[in-house]
Design a protein around this motif. Structure first.
Motif, PDB file in Angstrom:
ATOM      1  N   LEU A 157       0.823  -1.211   0.000  1.00 12.67           N
ATOM      2  CA  LEU A 157       0.000   0.000   0.000  1.00 12.67           C
ATOM      3  C   LEU A 157       0.858   1.263   0.000  1.00 12.67           C
ATOM      4  CD1 LEU A 157      -2.787  -1.085   2.520  1.00 12.67           C
ATOM      5  CD2 LEU A 157      -2.996  -0.851   0.042  1.00 12.67           C
ATOM      6  N   GLN A 158       2.029   1.196   0.640  1.00 12.93           N
ATOM      7  CA  GLN A 158       2.915   2.364   0.661  1.00 12.93           C
ATOM      8  C   GLN A 158       3.407   2.746  -0.734  1.00 12.93           C
ATOM      9  OE1 GLN A 158       6.066   1.378   3.380  1.00 12.93           O
ATOM     10  NE2 GLN A 158       5.111   2.491   5.071  1.00 12.93           N
ATOM     11  N   GLN A 159       3.473   1.775  -1.644  1.00 17.34           N
ATOM     12  CA  GLN A 159       4.001   2.040  -2.982  1.00 17.34           C
ATOM     13  C   GLN A 159       2.950   2.592  -3.942  1.00 17.34           C
ATOM     14  OE1 GLN A 159       7.172   1.841  -2.676  1.00 17.34           O
ATOM     15  NE2 GLN A 159       6.673   0.885  -0.697  1.00 17.34           N
ATOM     16  N   VAL A 160       1.691   2.629  -3.507  1.00 18.92           N
ATOM     17  CA  VAL A 160       0.616   3.065  -4.415  1.00 18.92           C
ATOM     18  C   VAL A 160       0.836   4.467  -4.956  1.00 18.92           C
ATOM     19  CG1 VAL A 160      -1.851   3.605  -4.521  1.00 18.92           C
ATOM     20  CG2 VAL A 160      -1.086   1.454  -3.482  1.00 18.92           C
ATOM     21  N   PRO A 161       1.204   5.473  -4.140  1.00 16.23           N
ATOM     22  CA  PRO A 161       1.414   6.811  -4.712  1.00 16.23           C
ATOM     23  C   PRO A 161       2.468   6.846  -5.813  1.00 16.23           C
ATOM     24  CG  PRO A 161       1.213   6.954  -2.336  1.00 16.23           C
ATOM     25  CD  PRO A 161       1.302   5.492  -2.665  1.00 16.23           C
ATOM     26  N   ASN A 162       3.643   6.246  -5.587  1.00 16.84           N
ATOM     27  CA  ASN A 162       4.682   6.246  -6.615  1.00 16.84           C
ATOM     28  C   ASN A 162       4.283   5.419  -7.827  1.00 16.84           C
ATOM     29  OD1 ASN A 162       6.485   7.945  -5.299  1.00 16.84           O
ATOM     30  ND2 ASN A 162       7.492   6.260  -4.229  1.00 16.84           N
ATOM     31  N   ALA A 163       3.560   4.325  -7.582  1.00 16.41           N
ATOM     32  CA  ALA A 163       3.115   3.504  -8.711  1.00 16.41           C
ATOM     33  C   ALA A 163       2.074   4.235  -9.556  1.00 16.41           C
ATOM     34  CB  ALA A 163       2.537   2.182  -8.193  1.00 16.41           C
ATOM     35  N   LEU A 164       1.293   5.102  -8.933  1.00 17.34           N
ATOM     36  CA  LEU A 164       0.294   5.882  -9.669  1.00 17.34           C
ATOM     37  C   LEU A 164       0.862   7.184 -10.212  1.00 17.34           C
ATOM     38  CD1 LEU A 164      -2.814   5.467  -7.319  1.00 17.34           C
ATOM     39  CD2 LEU A 164      -2.252   4.170  -9.385  1.00 17.34           C
ATOM     40  N   GLY A 165       2.102   7.513  -9.825  1.00 15.66           N
ATOM     41  CA  GLY A 165       2.718   8.727 -10.330  1.00 15.66           C
ATOM     42  C   GLY A 165       2.182   9.995  -9.707  1.00 15.66           C
ATOM     43  N   VAL A 166       1.723   9.929  -8.454  1.00 13.46           N
ATOM     44  CA  VAL A 166       1.217  11.117  -7.769  1.00 13.46           C
ATOM     45  C   VAL A 166       2.092  11.391  -6.549  1.00 13.46           C
ATOM     46  CG1 VAL A 166      -1.137  10.658  -8.545  1.00 13.46           C
ATOM     47  CG2 VAL A 166      -0.387   9.810  -6.307  1.00 13.46           C
ATOM     48  N   ALA A 167       2.057  12.641  -6.082  1.00 19.58           N
ATOM     49  CA  ALA A 167       2.781  12.981  -4.861  1.00 19.58           C
ATOM     50  C   ALA A 167       2.156  12.250  -3.674  1.00 19.58           C
ATOM     51  CB  ALA A 167       2.742  14.488  -4.633  1.00 19.58           C
ATOM     52  N   THR A 168       3.001  11.823  -2.749  1.00 17.50           N
ATOM     53  CA  THR A 168       2.495  11.083  -1.597  1.00 17.50           C
ATOM     54  C   THR A 168       1.637  11.994  -0.725  1.00 17.50           C
ATOM     55  OG1 THR A 168       4.479   9.700  -1.586  1.00 17.50           O
ATOM     56  CG2 THR A 168       3.140   9.724   0.418  1.00 17.50           C
ATOM     57  N   PRO A 169       0.346  11.672  -0.571  1.00 15.48           N
ATOM     58  CA  PRO A 169      -0.534  12.524   0.243  1.00 15.48           C
ATOM     59  C   PRO A 169      -0.133  12.467   1.709  1.00 15.48           C
ATOM     60  CG  PRO A 169      -1.788  11.046  -1.188  1.00 15.48           C
ATOM     61  CD  PRO A 169      -0.378  10.568  -1.206  1.00 15.48           C
ATOM     62  N   LYS A 170      -0.547  13.473   2.458  1.00 12.39           N
ATOM     63  CA  LYS A 170      -0.265  13.501   3.887  1.00 12.39           C
ATOM     64  C   LYS A 170      -1.240  12.587   4.617  1.00 12.39           C
ATOM     65  CE  LYS A 170       1.639  18.178   3.978  1.00 12.39           C
ATOM     66  NZ  LYS A 170       1.516  19.538   4.567  1.00 12.39           N
ATOM     67  N   GLY A 171      -0.765  11.989   5.693  1.00 10.57           N
ATOM     68  CA  GLY A 171      -1.616  11.111   6.489  1.00 10.57           C
ATOM     69  C   GLY A 171      -0.786  10.176   7.331  1.00 10.57           C
ATOM     70  N   ASP A 172      -1.303   9.811   8.499  1.00  9.49           N
ATOM     71  CA  ASP A 172      -0.585   8.911   9.399  1.00  9.49           C
ATOM     72  C   ASP A 172      -0.844   7.443   9.081  1.00  9.49           C
ATOM     73  OD1 ASP A 172       0.441  11.070  10.762  1.00  9.49           O
ATOM     74  OD2 ASP A 172      -1.235  11.140  12.186  1.00  9.49           O
ATOM     75  N   LYS A 173      -2.018   7.117   8.575  1.00  6.74           N
ATOM     76  CA  LYS A 173      -2.400   5.735   8.334  1.00  6.74           C
ATOM     77  C   LYS A 173      -2.255   5.404   6.855  1.00  6.74           C
ATOM     78  CE  LYS A 173      -3.501   5.145  12.622  1.00  6.74           C
ATOM     79  NZ  LYS A 173      -2.629   4.335  13.489  1.00  6.74           N
ATOM     80  N   VAL A 174      -1.670   4.254   6.586  1.00  3.50           N
ATOM     81  CA  VAL A 174      -1.391   3.887   5.200  1.00  3.50           C
ATOM     82  C   VAL A 174      -2.670   3.720   4.384  1.00  3.50           C
ATOM     83  CG1 VAL A 174      -1.317   1.406   5.672  1.00  3.50           C
ATOM     84  CG2 VAL A 174      -0.007   2.339   3.773  1.00  3.50           C
ATOM     85  N   LEU A 175      -3.750   3.272   5.020  1.00  2.00           N
ATOM     86  CA  LEU A 175      -5.006   3.118   4.292  1.00  2.00           C
ATOM     87  C   LEU A 175      -5.547   4.476   3.843  1.00  2.00           C
ATOM     88  CD1 LEU A 175      -6.734   0.395   6.504  1.00  2.00           C
ATOM     89  CD2 LEU A 175      -5.742   0.082   4.234  1.00  2.00           C
ATOM     90  N   VAL A 176      -5.408   5.475   4.697  1.00  2.00           N
ATOM     91  CA  VAL A 176      -5.862   6.822   4.348  1.00  2.00           C
ATOM     92  C   VAL A 176      -5.025   7.390   3.209  1.00  2.00           C
ATOM     93  CG1 VAL A 176      -6.136   9.177   5.213  1.00  2.00           C
ATOM     94  CG2 VAL A 176      -6.724   7.233   6.673  1.00  2.00           C
ATOM     95  N   VAL A 177      -3.704   7.218   3.314  1.00  2.00           N
ATOM     96  CA  VAL A 177      -2.805   7.718   2.271  1.00  2.00           C
ATOM     97  C   VAL A 177      -3.105   7.050   0.934  1.00  2.00           C
ATOM     98  CG1 VAL A 177      -0.394   7.818   1.532  1.00  2.00           C
ATOM     99  CG2 VAL A 177      -0.996   8.328   3.903  1.00  2.00           C
ATOM    100  N   THR A 178      -3.350   5.757   0.954  1.00  2.00           N
ATOM    101  CA  THR A 178      -3.646   5.031  -0.284  1.00  2.00           C
ATOM    102  C   THR A 178      -4.935   5.538  -0.922  1.00  2.00           C
ATOM    103  OG1 THR A 178      -2.539   3.064   0.593  1.00  2.00           O
ATOM    104  CG2 THR A 178      -4.054   2.739  -1.254  1.00  2.00           C
ATOM    105  N   TRP A 179      -5.954   5.748  -0.119  1.00  2.00           N
ATOM    106  CA  TRP A 179      -7.234   6.246  -0.647  1.00  2.00           C
ATOM    107  C   TRP A 179      -7.067   7.629  -1.278  1.00  2.00           C
ATOM    108  CZ3 TRP A 179     -11.740   4.537  -2.100  1.00  2.00           C
ATOM    109  CH2 TRP A 179     -12.799   5.443  -2.271  1.00  2.00           C
ATOM    110  N   ARG A 180      -6.328   8.492  -0.604  1.00  2.00           N
ATOM    111  CA  ARG A 180      -6.107   9.840  -1.141  1.00  2.00           C
ATOM    112  C   ARG A 180      -5.282   9.796  -2.424  1.00  2.00           C
ATOM    113  NH1 ARG A 180      -4.629  12.863   4.619  1.00  2.00           N
ATOM    114  NH2 ARG A 180      -6.767  12.893   5.452  1.00  2.00           N
ATOM    115  N   ALA A 181      -4.340   8.833  -2.505  1.00  2.00           N
ATOM    116  CA  ALA A 181      -3.549   8.702  -3.728  1.00  2.00           C
ATOM    117  C   ALA A 181      -4.432   8.307  -4.906  1.00  2.00           C
ATOM    118  CB  ALA A 181      -2.443   7.672  -3.523  1.00  2.00           C
ATOM    119  N   PHE A 182      -5.373   7.416  -4.680  1.00  2.00           N
ATOM    120  CA  PHE A 182      -6.307   7.043  -5.753  1.00  2.00           C
ATOM    121  C   PHE A 182      -7.177   8.236  -6.152  1.00  2.00           C
ATOM    122  CE2 PHE A 182      -5.555   2.517  -4.581  1.00  2.00           C
ATOM    123  CZ  PHE A 182      -5.314   2.041  -5.859  1.00  2.00           C
TER     124      PHE A 182
END
Length: 577
Positions: free
Chosen positions: A153-178
């Protein structure tokens, strides 16, 4: 100097010497150096993209991952407790570091790493390495599964080519990246990440000995450069060498607030390193790691790495497995891996800087998939319901909370379920009286007024209260005999419950006698005042026939002369107890 002081100094010296490299290490290094050098080169090729990727994922950058792999890898190779362990940045540690970076910044992570190194050396001095064997397998499997999910899940932002969103929980960060990807899709990054992951996974099934990770990263970099894929964001500029060692990041005023993260990092480093070393032992014949020395080596490595800007390190299961499979036999292989990475840092940093972040994300996605052993998970889930529950809770805790809390939850649940299983083994059975030398009429009379119960198993806090309910339901008798020779252990709670039950019986006019109390259990019963209740005539009885004889005396109103109070072990004839 007194004899005691001399002995103490000698003990400390022996303890320190046991944690340092010795003659056996030198013998192993000389055994087959060519094979170790080739193994080290192979591991370095596999470790390069992982070191870069985990450095980026931690938030300190690719250069931090390389510094960790070089410095921590070399120090742990020399001072660690395993001949085969390869150390460096890992996905599990990255999971812990991300929130620390967010809260305390890069300097906080470096300070936490230094403090964790000191704590690991303290654990080594306390000989805490042996306790790793008490971690249940379902906790380890759930921990590994949770880590794999978090790494992916941590790799989702880089795999999608977006800046890593802010957030403490990886599930939240992944959702924001999508959500960011949906606004402006970057299919180039997605294609590179999926291609690299596919090449690694399929290639490993086809030719396991070929390092497809580095080949896939090279191919992705070449394609991105030749096709001028601007959407494939590269790593960026890297230093052409390691920074000079420095303690400029250390601020003594921050040590108190950073203690809790340091404990979490040290606990994870110890757990993952000892687990990895155990896996390496299982893959070979004749290799066995020293757990305390492994903690010592990891402690030194984590003290050294922050001085050069590196993140906390642990033993790396994936790289250690590659090291073993390629024929390593000594710590030369792990040290060679660190040297090769150092050469790459000094000689090829401009080329490494061009690697797309999406390609590294693909490497880590494939790594996460390969961490999941489906067969082991199925076997653990099918073993018992308790094992399945522990596995699931640990994995969910890893994903939703953090790794240390997840392990604590897993251990707590495993301990509670184990106690419940042990408590269920305890039994209270009514048993017929031994007829002995009595006539049929006398025996019938005794059986009418005397009842005997056999306590079997542990009498402790987890299951003692069941005895209170069962024992106090006795009715229409004058004497109760408790046959206690099969009680395996008694704690204070069990003794108190037994005392309560005996007091309730005595208030109803029922005399309670005990036979077969073991010498080691007399003190526990006596400490809570239960022993005197089990000795209405001032004695307890080695065998059941003696207790029956005393019970008969109570029925007749006269207590016959009986053996003196026991302080020695009871007779061994189980049949008469």
């Amino acid at each position: 100097m007194s004899t005691a002081l001399t002995r103490g100094v000698r003990t400390v010296r022996t303890r320190i010497t046991s944690l340092l490299p010795g003659r056996a290490d030198l013998v192993a290094v000389r055994r087959d150096p060519r094979r170790d050098l080739l193994a080290g080169l192979t591991v370095a090729i596999v470790a390069l993209p992982l070191a870069l990727g985990f450095g980026v994922s931690s938030g300190l950058g690719a250069e931090a991952g390389l510094a960790t792999a070089v410095i921590a890898g070399a120090v742990a190779a020399v001072f660690g407790g395993s001949n085969l362990q390869v150390s460096g940045p890992t996905g599990a540690m990255t999971v812990v570091l991300v929130p620390i970076v967010g809260q305390y910044g890069p300097t906080g992570v470096l300070t936490v790493g230094l403090m964790a190194g000191v704590l690991l050396m303290v654990l080594a001095a306390l000989r805490a390495g042996k306790y790793m064997q008490y971690v249940p397998a379902p906790v380890v499997e759930g921990f590994t599964l949770g880590i794999a999910c978090v790494i992916g899940l941590q790799q989702v932002p880089n795999a999608l080519g977006v800046a890593t969103p802010k957030g403490d929980k990886v599930l939240v960060v992944t959702w924001r990246a999508f959500e960011e990807f949906a606004k402006a899709p970057n299919w180039t990054a997605v294609g590179l990440a999926l291609a690299v992951a596919a090449v690694m996974l399929l290639g490993a099934r086809w030719r396991p000995t070929i390092p497809f990770s580095i080949l896939a990263v090279i191919a992705a970099t070449v394609v991105a450069q030749l096709a001028h894929l601007d959407a494939a964001k590269p790593i960026g500029d890297l230093p052409s060498g390691l920074p000079a060692p420095s303690l400029a990041f250390l601020h003594l005023g921050d040590l108190g607030s950073l203690m809790a993260p340091a404990v979490a990092v040290a606990a994870l480093a110890a757990l993952e390193s000892l687990l990895s070393a155990s896996v390496a032992d299982g893959m070979t014949v004749g290799q066995k790691h020293d757990p305390d020395r492994e903690l010592f080596g990891q402690g030194l490595a984590n003290i050294a790495a922050p001085l050069f800007g590196g993140v906390p390190a642990t033993g790396a299961i994936a790289r250690t497995a590659v090291n073993v499979r390629t024929g390593a036999g000594s710590r030369t292989a792990a040290f060679t891996h660190a040297v090769v990475l150092a050469v790459i840092v000094f000689a090829a940093s401009p080329l490494v800087a061009k690697i797309p972040l999406a390609a590294l994300a693909g490497v880590l996605l494939a790594t996460a998939v390969r961490m999941v052993e489906v067969g082991s998970l199925k076997a653990m889930a099918r073993a018992t319901r308790s094992d399945a529950v522990i596995l699931v809770l640990t994995a969910v805790g890893t994903l939703a909370l953090d790794l240390v809390y997840a392990v604590i939850i897993g251990l707590a649940v495993a301990g509670a379920l184990a106690l419940r299983a042990v408590a269920r083994q305890a039994r209270l059975d009514r048993v017929p009286l031994d007829r002995g030398d009595h006539s049929a009429e006398e025996h019938a009379l005794l059986a009418e007024h005397i009842v005997a119960y056999r306590l079997d198993g542990p009498l402790f806090f987890a299951g003692a209260h069941r005895f209170l309910l069962e024992l106090t339901e006795v009715a229409d008798v004058r004497v109760v005999i408790l046959r206690m020779s099969r009680v395996s252990t008694i704690d204070a709670t069990g003794a108190l419950v037994l005392k309560d039950a005996v007091e309730k019986l005595r208030r109803r006019g029922i005399v309670v006698l005990a036979s077969g109390i073991r010498p080691g259990q007399l003190r526990v019963l006596d400490s809570v005042g239960a022993l005197e209740l089990l000795r209405p005539d001032g004695r307890d009885y080695a065998t059941t026939p003696e207790a029956i004889q005393a019970a008969r005396g109570h029925l007749e109103g006269v207590v016959p002369a009986l053996p003196a109070q026991r302080t020695a072990p009871a007779p061994s004839e189980e049949a008469v107890r």
